[in-house]
Design a protein around this motif. Structure first.
Motif, short mmCIF file in Angstrom:
data_model
loop_
_atom_site.label_atom_id
_atom_site.label_comp_id
_atom_site.label_asym_id
_atom_site.label_seq_id
_atom_site.Cartn_x
_atom_site.Cartn_y
_atom_site.Cartn_z
N PRO A 37 -30.00 10.92 -24.97
CA PRO A 37 -29.10 12.08 -25.06
C PRO A 37 -27.65 11.68 -24.86
CG PRO A 37 -30.11 12.03 -22.89
CD PRO A 37 -30.69 10.87 -23.66
N TYR A 38 -26.75 12.38 -25.53
CA TYR A 38 -25.33 12.23 -25.23
C TYR A 38 -25.05 12.95 -23.91
CZ TYR A 38 -24.22 10.87 -30.06
OH TYR A 38 -24.14 10.22 -31.27
N ILE A 39 -24.11 12.42 -23.14
CA ILE A 39 -23.65 13.14 -21.94
C ILE A 39 -22.60 14.11 -22.44
CG2 ILE A 39 -22.52 12.93 -19.69
CD1 ILE A 39 -23.57 10.01 -19.60
N SER A 40 -22.98 15.37 -22.52
CA SER A 40 -22.12 16.36 -23.19
C SER A 40 -22.53 17.76 -22.75
CB SER A 40 -22.25 16.20 -24.70
OG SER A 40 -21.51 17.20 -25.36
N THR A 41 -21.59 18.71 -22.87
CA THR A 41 -21.83 20.02 -22.28
C THR A 41 -22.24 21.11 -23.25
OG1 THR A 41 -20.94 21.62 -20.72
CG2 THR A 41 -19.43 20.81 -22.39
N ASN A 42 -22.43 20.80 -24.50
CA ASN A 42 -22.88 21.85 -25.44
C ASN A 42 -24.40 21.99 -25.38
OD1 ASN A 42 -22.14 23.81 -27.34
ND2 ASN A 42 -22.48 22.45 -29.06
#
Ligand code: PLP
Length: 410
Positions: free
Chosen positions: A348-353
């Motif tokens: 996973p990307y470390i991201s807030t969406n």
């Protein structure tokens, strides 16, 4: 030319009558698009990339204002591709109308500003998107509008929070990040009796998993940046409901200007066609991953409404057709080790969406609440809490990735 035009229209109308639009998958593909006459008979709705629209002469201006000529005067009031997407969304949500905005926050703020005024009072449930909460508590008081946060665990006492000046109730369904499910029918019975407008932010569910207006909610709202857009590549917001309320909201959108551009309208329109099949995979993958996580000794607790252990499992079964693609869970380690776990995940990307094909992970207290830790603590968002947006990668690859990262905790 005119004759050809007429024949095309006739053929398209015939096709339209033959389409059975009873099921959500068919609505997602054809609503807002199939019955439109197109200049070059394109199957796909064109993007009319323009801000300005012309009139051929002064008589057309008069005809436009006096209702004899349809059309658009200026792009801030809407564009054809946006209107197609709005019609598709209103059919998916089974509402009279829908409006699209430049972001979910534009949808939230414009709608509230249209429906509440100085001296009035708003109720909203806690465990909501951080900036929605901030708008209620930090911004609205400047305009003389008060708000009260109703803790999700105390919703059965909603009436005790009501004031004479209360005009509106706002809640997410499911909520963020604990994916709580409110008892919609009970809430709506109260809001209807007391004459409150009930707004449900259904971003986490989408019209595939619930259509709140069918239960009597006045407005359903979305950050279309999530599942409706569905690819982590656009910003949009949606408000759907009856025409009387939406006409009021549209007046505010026209003036405040949170409009979507033609190209983004097209991306959204295209994404909506695949919403049912995308949500099916999000729902299935997340259910399987949540069940797997729940059985891991490294995991302290999983919040996923499709698990029997979730506090609202009964309500989720009652109201939701699927439980969405977001899983919230805590690890049995402190914040630093939780960060190490996040950094060890490769997939996973470390991201807030959330809501796209690529899985995303966020340590909520760190990524979203870095400068607002007191608020995070108040909301029960601890340093070991993670929010995972399940994408479309193969589940075995996702689980193997987790397995490898769990080894780092040893
Ligand atoms: N509502 C919910 C439930 C959200 O999660 C978000 C954003 O994360 C918003 C509204 C705001 O949407 P946007 O980021 O598109 O402005």
């Amino acid at each position: 030319m005119l004759e050809t035009d007429g024949i095309q229209h006739y053929i398209l109308n015939i096709q339209m009558e033959e389409i059975n639009m009873a099921n959500i998958e068919t609505i997602a593909i054809h609503a807002g698009e199939r019955n439109e006459k197109r200049q070059h008979r394109s199957v796909v709705t064109p993007i009319e990339q323009t801000a300005a629209y012309y009139f051929e002469n002064t008589q057309q201006i008069k005809d436009f204002y006096e209702g004899r000529l349809d059309g658009i005067k200026y792009g801030r009031y809407g564009c054809p591709t946006q209107h197609a997407a709005e019609r598709k969304i209103s059919d998916l949500e089974k509402t009279e109308r829908a409006l699209i905005f430049s972001s979910g926050m534009a949808a939230v703020t414009t709608t509230i500003l249209a429906l509440a005024e100085k001296g009035q009072h708003i109720l909203f449930t806690g465990d909501c998107y951080r900036n929605t909460g901030r708008f209620f508590t930090d911004f609205l008081p400047k305009l003389g509008i008060e708000s009260t946060e109703v803790p999700i665990g105390n919703l059965e006492n909603l009436e005790s929070y009501l004031r004479d000046e209360s005009v509106l109730f706002f809640s997410e369904l499911p909520t963020n990040p604990f994916l709580r499910v409110i008892d919609l029918e009970k809430i709506i019975a109260i809001t209807k009796e007391r004459g409150l407008i009930c707004i449900i932010d259904s971003t986490f569910a989408t019209p595939i998993n619930i259509r709140p207006v069918e239960y009597g909610a006045d407005i359903v709202l979305h950050s279309a940046t999530k599942y409706l857009g569905g690819h982590h590549d656009l910003f949009a917001g949606v408000v759907a409901g009856n025409s009387v309320i939406l006409d009021r909201v549209q007046q505010y959108r026209d003036v405040l200007g949170g409009i979507i551009d033609p190209h983004t309208s097209y991306l959204l329109l295209r994404s909506l066609q695949t919403l049912p099949i995308r949500m099916k995979v999000h729902n299935e993958n997340a259910q399987a991953i949540a069940e797997w996580l729940e059985n891991r000794k490294e995991v302290e607790r999983v919040w996923y409404p499709g698990l029997k252990s979730h506090p609202d499992y009964g309500l989720a079964k009652k109201y939701l057709n699927g439980f969405g693609g977001v899983i919230t869970f805590t690890l049995r380690v402190n914040e630093t080790k939780t960060s190490r776990f996040v950094d060890s995940l490769r997939l996973p990307y470390i991201s807030t969406n959330f809501g796209g094909p690529q899985s995303l992970i966020e340590q909520h207290a760190v990524l979203t609440f870095y400068k607002d830790r007191t608020n995070a603590e108040r909301r029960g968002i601890t340093g070991n809490l993670l929010r995972y947006s399940v994408g479309f990668e193969n589940i075995n690859d996702v689980l193997n990735d987790f397995e490898d990262a769990f080894r780092v905790l040893k």
